[in-house]
Structure formats: C-alpha cells, structure tokens
Design a protein around this motif. Structure first.
Motif, PDB file in Angstrom:
ATOM      1  N   PRO A  99       0.820  -1.221   0.000  1.00 49.07           N
ATOM      2  CA  PRO A  99       0.000   0.000   0.000  1.00 49.07           C
ATOM      3  C   PRO A  99       0.855   1.272   0.000  1.00 49.07           C
ATOM      4  O   PRO A  99       1.927   1.321   0.612  1.00 49.07           O
ATOM      5  CB  PRO A  99      -0.799  -0.118   1.299  1.00 49.07           C
ATOM      6  N   ASN A 100       0.362   2.280  -0.720  1.00 50.79           N
ATOM      7  CA  ASN A 100       0.981   3.611  -0.743  1.00 50.79           C
ATOM      8  C   ASN A 100       2.446   3.568  -1.192  1.00 50.79           C
ATOM      9  O   ASN A 100       3.288   4.319  -0.687  1.00 50.79           O
ATOM     10  CB  ASN A 100       0.880   4.276   0.627  1.00 50.79           C
ATOM     11  N   SER A 101       2.746   2.692  -2.147  1.00 51.56           N
ATOM     12  CA  SER A 101       4.137   2.562  -2.600  1.00 51.56           C
ATOM     13  C   SER A 101       4.325   2.923  -4.065  1.00 51.56           C
ATOM     14  O   SER A 101       5.370   2.656  -4.643  1.00 51.56           O
ATOM     15  CB  SER A 101       4.617   1.126  -2.369  1.00 51.56           C
ATOM     16  N   SER A 102       3.316   3.528  -4.680  1.00 52.10           N
ATOM     17  CA  SER A 102       3.417   3.834  -6.104  1.00 52.10           C
ATOM     18  C   SER A 102       4.403   4.973  -6.356  1.00 52.10           C
ATOM     19  O   SER A 102       4.597   5.852  -5.517  1.00 52.10           O
ATOM     20  CB  SER A 102       2.042   4.187  -6.676  1.00 52.10           C
ATOM     21  N   PHE A 103       5.017   4.945  -7.528  1.00 53.73           N
ATOM     22  CA  PHE A 103       5.938   6.003  -7.951  1.00 53.73           C
ATOM     23  C   PHE A 103       6.014   5.975  -9.468  1.00 53.73           C
ATOM     24  O   PHE A 103       5.517   5.051 -10.121  1.00 53.73           O
ATOM     25  CB  PHE A 103       7.316   5.812  -7.319  1.00 53.73           C
ATOM     26  N   THR A 104       6.630   6.988 -10.059  1.00 56.65           N
ATOM     27  CA  THR A 104       6.724   7.070 -11.516  1.00 56.65           C
ATOM     28  C   THR A 104       8.179   7.166 -11.949  1.00 56.65           C
ATOM     29  O   THR A 104       9.042   7.625 -11.195  1.00 56.65           O
ATOM     30  CB  THR A 104       5.961   8.282 -12.072  1.00 56.65           C
ATOM     31  N   ILE A 105       8.424   6.724 -13.166  1.00 56.16           N
ATOM     32  CA  ILE A 105       9.733   6.883 -13.787  1.00 56.16           C
ATOM     33  C   ILE A 105       9.524   7.361 -15.214  1.00 56.16           C
ATOM     34  O   ILE A 105       8.504   7.063 -15.843  1.00 56.16           O
ATOM     35  CB  ILE A 105      10.550   5.577 -13.775  1.00 56.16           C
ATOM     36  N   PRO A 106      10.475   8.117 -15.775  1.00 50.95           N
ATOM     37  CA  PRO A 106      10.322   8.584 -17.160  1.00 50.95           C
ATOM     38  C   PRO A 106      10.417   7.432 -18.141  1.00 50.95           C
ATOM     39  O   PRO A 106      11.155   6.456 -17.916  1.00 50.95           O
ATOM     40  CB  PRO A 106      11.489   9.563 -17.332  1.00 50.95           C
ATOM     41  N   CYS A 107       9.654   7.510 -19.226  1.00 48.53           N
ATOM     42  CA  CYS A 107       9.634   6.424 -20.216  1.00 48.53           C
ATOM     43  C   CYS A 107       9.186   6.964 -21.566  1.00 48.53           C
ATOM     44  O   CYS A 107       8.040   7.401 -21.714  1.00 48.53           O
ATOM     45  CB  CYS A 107       8.698   5.308 -19.758  1.00 48.53           C
ATOM     46  N   ASP A 108      10.101   6.953 -22.535  1.00 44.39           N
ATOM     47  CA  ASP A 108       9.760   7.323 -23.912  1.00 44.39           C
ATOM     48  C   ASP A 108       9.570   6.098 -24.802  1.00 44.39           C
ATOM     49  O   ASP A 108       9.012   6.200 -25.889  1.00 44.39           O
ATOM     50  CB  ASP A 108      10.870   8.189 -24.515  1.00 44.39           C
ATOM     51  N   LEU A 109      10.090   4.955 -24.324  1.00 43.70           N
ATOM     52  CA  LEU A 109       9.961   3.706 -25.074  1.00 43.70           C
ATOM     53  C   LEU A 109       9.823   2.572 -24.074  1.00 43.70           C
ATOM     54  O   LEU A 109      10.709   2.361 -23.238  1.00 43.70           O
ATOM     55  CB  LEU A 109      11.188   3.475 -25.970  1.00 43.70           C
ATOM     56  N   ALA A 110       8.691   1.862 -24.125  1.00 41.15           N
ATOM     57  CA  ALA A 110       8.449   0.734 -23.225  1.00 41.15           C
ATOM     58  C   ALA A 110       8.458  -0.556 -24.040  1.00 41.15           C
ATOM     59  O   ALA A 110       7.793  -0.652 -25.084  1.00 41.15           O
ATOM     60  CB  ALA A 110       7.107   0.882 -22.514  1.00 41.15           C
ATOM     61  N   LEU A 111       9.217  -1.535 -23.569  1.00 43.48           N
ATOM     62  CA  LEU A 111       9.354  -2.799 -24.273  1.00 43.48           C
ATOM     63  C   LEU A 111       8.858  -3.928 -23.380  1.00 43.48           C
ATOM     64  O   LEU A 111       9.355  -4.109 -22.266  1.00 43.48           O
ATOM     65  CB  LEU A 111      10.820  -3.029 -24.659  1.00 43.48           C
ATOM     66  N   LEU A 112       7.863  -4.662 -23.856  1.00 42.65           N
ATOM     67  CA  LEU A 112       7.254  -5.740 -23.083  1.00 42.65           C
ATOM     68  C   LEU A 112       7.993  -7.043 -23.362  1.00 42.65           C
ATOM     69  O   LEU A 112       7.900  -7.598 -24.458  1.00 42.65           O
ATOM     70  CB  LEU A 112       5.776  -5.881 -23.441  1.00 42.65           C
ATOM     71  N   ALA A 113       8.740  -7.504 -22.371  1.00 44.03           N
ATOM     72  CA  ALA A 113       9.571  -8.711 -22.513  1.00 44.03           C
ATOM     73  C   ALA A 113       9.215  -9.691 -21.413  1.00 44.03           C
ATOM     74  O   ALA A 113      10.064 -10.119 -20.642  1.00 44.03           O
ATOM     75  CB  ALA A 113      11.046  -8.340 -22.467  1.00 44.03           C
ATOM     76  N   MET A 114       7.949 -10.047 -21.347  1.00 44.10           N
ATOM     77  CA  MET A 114       7.441 -10.872 -20.252  1.00 44.10           C
ATOM     78  C   MET A 114       7.200 -12.325 -20.671  1.00 44.10           C
ATOM     79  O   MET A 114       6.478 -13.049 -20.008  1.00 44.10           O
ATOM     80  CB  MET A 114       6.137 -10.261 -19.728  1.00 44.10           C
ATOM     81  N   GLY A 115       7.812 -12.716 -21.770  1.00 47.41           N
ATOM     82  CA  GLY A 115       7.687 -14.093 -22.207  1.00 47.41           C
ATOM     83  C   GLY A 115       6.556 -14.311 -23.194  1.00 47.41           C
ATOM     84  O   GLY A 115       5.980 -13.358 -23.738  1.00 47.41           O
ATOM     85  N   PHE A 116       6.229 -15.575 -23.400  1.00 48.53           N
ATOM     86  CA  PHE A 116       5.257 -15.966 -24.416  1.00 48.53           C
ATOM     87  C   PHE A 116       4.232 -16.916 -23.799  1.00 48.53           C
ATOM     88  O   PHE A 116       4.532 -17.656 -22.857  1.00 48.53           O
ATOM     89  CB  PHE A 116       5.964 -16.637 -25.593  1.00 48.53           C
ATOM     90  N   THR A 117       3.027 -16.894 -24.334  1.00 49.35           N
ATOM     91  CA  THR A 117       1.943 -17.696 -23.770  1.00 49.35           C
ATOM     92  C   THR A 117       1.748 -19.019 -24.491  1.00 49.35           C
ATOM     93  O   THR A 117       0.968 -19.856 -24.035  1.00 49.35           O
ATOM     94  CB  THR A 117       0.632 -16.908 -23.804  1.00 49.35           C
TER      95      THR A 117
END
Length: 481
Positions: free
Chosen positions: A388-406
């Motif tokens: 709880p209450n631990s959210s934060f932000t970071i800068p991001c101009d390019l996000a790459l989803l590398a979470m594997g395959f289904t």
C-alpha cells in the motif's frame, strides 16, 4: 581423465569479453576467444565423475567429460566428433544456452563448476577454422517427403536429422529469411548471423530445401502440405507474446520486445525501415518490462542505439547471490546473474509492478506508474501482493514488453490442422512426438512452451527419430528424450 588433480590445481577462468566501451559501439560478437592454453587447463578441471550429473543437466545428453578430456589433451578433432554425436549445432548452444550442465556439475557442490559452455564453443569454432565441418548428405534415399514448419533451432535440427536419414526435407519459414528466432530474435552482438548462415549452407549442401515467405495456413494452404508430403513436423515455436493490459497500453511507444528486436536485426541485415515505422531507443528513456534473456537482449540493443537511460523491471525479488536452501544442487541455480548487456549500463528494479502507462498530448508514452510488491508463498504457490501507498513514476519514452510468451499462435495453421492442445495451450503430442492428427509431429516450444535452445534441439532430434520410425518402420537416429 587427463589430469587427476586438475580440479584442485586450476581455478575456473572467466569467459573473456571485449571491453564495454568498445563493444557498445558496434554489433559484433561480445565474447572474445579463450587462449588455448587456458582452455586446456579448464578441460583438466573436469573430474570425470562416476556419475556425471552434467549429463542430467543437459537435455541433449552431451558427452561432456569425454570432450573436456580431449580438449585437455589437445585432441580437437576427436572432440568435435564427440560433440556432434549428440548436438547438431554446438555453435548455437555454445553461444546462446544458459548452460544448465554447469549448474549440475559435481565440482559446483563446493567450488566453481567447469567452464563447459566455453569449451563447447571453442571446439566448434576450432572445427570450422580447421575445415572439419563438411556436408553429410545421405548415402541412401528413402523416397519419403517431410515438411518442416519453422526454421528456428527445432526446425533446423529436425530437418538435418531427417535429411541425413535419407528423406526429402523441405523447411517452410513465414519470414523473408531462414532462421526463425535465431535470425530475428537474437541480436547480432549475441550471435552474429554468419554463424547461422554457415550452418544453412551446410544443410543446403546436404539436400535440405528452404522456402522463405511461406506462411502455412495463410499464403501456403495447409492442404498443400498434407497433399505433397508424407509427414509434417510442426516446429513453429511459442510466438504468442504475453501482453500487459493496463491503462495506457495503446499509447505510441509501447511495443512487444520481439517487434523491437526483429526490426533491429533487420537493420543489421541491411534492410531499410521506413521512418514512420521505426522503433529506436536513441536519446530516449527506455523501460524494459521483464527481467529474462529477452529483456537483456533489448537492453544491449537499446544501449547500442544510444538510449538516454534504461530501466529493466522485474516483478519478482532480486535472486540471492548463492543457492537458496530450496534450490539445491544439481538443480539449475536460481541466483543473481549479470549478463553482458547488464555490464553495459542499466538500472535493474526488482519487486515492482506496472500500474499504467502515462502519455503526453501527442499520444506517446512519457512515464510509467509503478507500485512496489512483495512475493509470498501460500500453499506452494507464489502470490504477488501490492504494498500500500508505494506507487511512484519513472520517465519512459519507449516501453518494451519482454514478459515471455503464452504459447503457439493458434489462428491459421494449427486451427486448420485441427490438432489437440494441452491444458497449458501447447500442441499435444504422444510418446512418439506425433500430434493428435496422424502423420503430423511436433517439437520445440510449440509443444513444450517457451524454453531453452538446448531443449528445442533435443526435442527435434527425438521427434526426427519418431518420424523416421513412422516412415520406415525402424530408425537408427539417436534420441535424447
């Protein structure tokens, strides 16, 4: 065993790499050759165990103590014969495999394991340098025709085995070049494509036929394969990526990892990418979501493209430096690892989950909102809870989803073939590697799920034996599984 006290006298030597400042400026292989005298001493560290657990760690059943000893003795040509007895492509595995054999090395119980992977790569590199690798076309033809769908490691290994058994083999690849993920998923700095191309040249000389731009079930009808071939081997991989359905996912600048890696590899092949389709990290804050090998490949690519900063996110906590009590030898060690790409510059962030992508007025991603999480084990399962209450932000101009395959992609070929699926969504097969449809076999990630290159080759060799037996009634092809 060449030197009885070798494992006492010699310490493990680290794989040499080119300096970071040099290698990030180009796309060439990051590894440097081992000096021969050092490598021979590394081979001497092998204890020639009564029960070599490295065999248990390697799905291919590589004859590791044999070729360790041969390298120590300087008998390189005999070493490549032992290596090729169980592995079609040690140049691929020696470069790309995470070496589960080393995790199972008996010496690793109380010391550093033998440098098995480096020795393997040195053997095959020496073999190519000396001209020992020759095409091995079949001496007798069976008249049987096999279609192999997919030209990644499973497809290539299965095709080579089946051709050497005397069958006519045609490999179909939906992309414009042969190689599957070896071509477009693995960055050039991790494995230069000349390594792949020399194997393709060998296979063509052996009589394997390759057809690119052949998407089965799309521009090549399934019925055409069933009509023209006696057997079909499905080796198309597990290409359906795992998505991240959170707010902002549709913003521009959010891409699957394979979109990004494929485009980068195309540039390295000399292809021109239209400006409106370009995915580049140059001058951008890059965030890679996923802490595995694909994420590390994105990291190395982003640094070479000139990223301003790179964060790599992982939902799980940072692994321990040494084995945990529930991860004993000879299991694969789940410990903290630093890939060569990590050495080149990254901030690794553990125990976080992405809440949303935040965009600007131009419709492009600008920031990520993250939340800290903790992993707890309940009833044998790991549960991820937000703090709880631990959210934060970071800068991001390019996000790459590398979470594997289904799993494998179902629309098109698989649905038209009508093959059965497992509860996990992979293609079902029996003990002979045949699917629920007679005459159609499968191997690699398509039936296993996302896994290692060594598993893909091992399964393809086993499937090739099943196919050979199906076509001829018997088979002399070796099968590790």
């Amino acid at each position: 065993m060449g030197k009885i006290t070798g494992f006492i006298e010699f310490h493990r030597a680290k794989q040499p790499y080119r300096p970071v400042a040099e290698r990030v400026k180009d796309w060439k292989q990051v590894m440097a050759p081992f000096p021969e005298d050092v490598l021979r001493k590394q081979g001497a560290r092998c204890m020639d165990c009564g029960i070599p657990f490295c065999h248990q760690g390697c799905p291919l059943g590589n004859l590791i103590p044999d070729w360790n000893d041969l390298v120590y003795r300087g008998q390189w040509q005999e070493a490549i014969d032992r290596l090729h007895a169980t592995n079609n492509f040690p140049d691929f595995t020696g470069t790309l495999c995470p070496a589960p054999c080393e995790g199972a090395c008996v010496l690793g119980i109380n010391d550093d394991p033998v440098t098995i992977k480096a020795i393997e790569l040195a053997i095959i590199d020496r073999a190519f340098q000396e001209g020992w690798i020759k095409p091995e076309p079949p001496k007798v033809l069976t008249g049987k025709k096999v279609a192999v769908v997919g030209s990644g490691p499973a497809g290539l290994a299965g095709a080579q085995q089946l051709r050497r058994a005397g069958h006519e083999v045609t490999v179909f690849e939906r992309d414009d070049r042969i190689g599957g993920l070896l071509r477009y998923g693995i960055p050039e700095f991790k494995m230069e494509k000349k390594v792949l191309d020399r194997r393709l040249d060998q296979m063509q000389a052996e009589g394997v036929v390759f057809k690119a731009n052949a998407h089965i079930g799309v521009n090549v009808p399934v019925d055409e394969l069933k009509r023209n071939f006696d057997v079909i081997l499905l080796a198309g991989g597990a290409c359906a990526p795992r998505d991240l359905p959170v707010p902002g996912r549709d913003l521009r600048g959010v891409h699957f990892a394979m979109e990004y890696l494929k485009q980068s590899n195309r540039r390295c092949e000399g292809d021109q990418v239209p400006a409106e389709q370009e995915i580049s990290a140059r001058g951008k804050h890059v965030v890679i979501i996923g802490g595995g090998d694909t994420g590390a490949d994105c990291l190395g690519t982003a640094n070479r493209q000139g990223a301003k900063s790179v964060h790599q996110l992982e939902i799980m906590p940072r692994p321990p430096e040494t084995r945990a009590s529930d991860n004993p030898w000879p299991e694969y060690p789940h410990v903290y690892r630093v890939a060569t790409a990590h050495e080149e510059g990254v901030e690794r962030v553990y125990s976080v989950s992405t809440k949303r992508f935040i965009g600007g007025e131009d419709g492009r991603v600008k920031m990520l909102e993250l939340v800290k999480v903790e992993a707890v084990r309940e009833h044998g399962r790991v549960i991820i809870n937000e703090i709880p209450n631990s959210s934060f932000t970071i800068p991001c101009d390019l996000a790459l989803l590398a979470m594997g395959f289904t799993g494998p992609e179902r629309p098109g070929m698989l649905e038209q073939l009508g093959v059965k699926f497992t509860d996990r969504g992979n293609v079902w097969r029996d003990g002979n590697w045949m699917t629920s449809v007679p005459g159609i076999f499968t191997a690699g990630d398509m039936q296993h799920g996302q896994s290692l290159i060594v598993w893909a080759i091992a399964e393809a060799r086993s499937a090739a034996r099943g196919i050979d037996k199906y076509l001829t009634g018997a088979s002399d092809l070796p099968a590790p599984l």
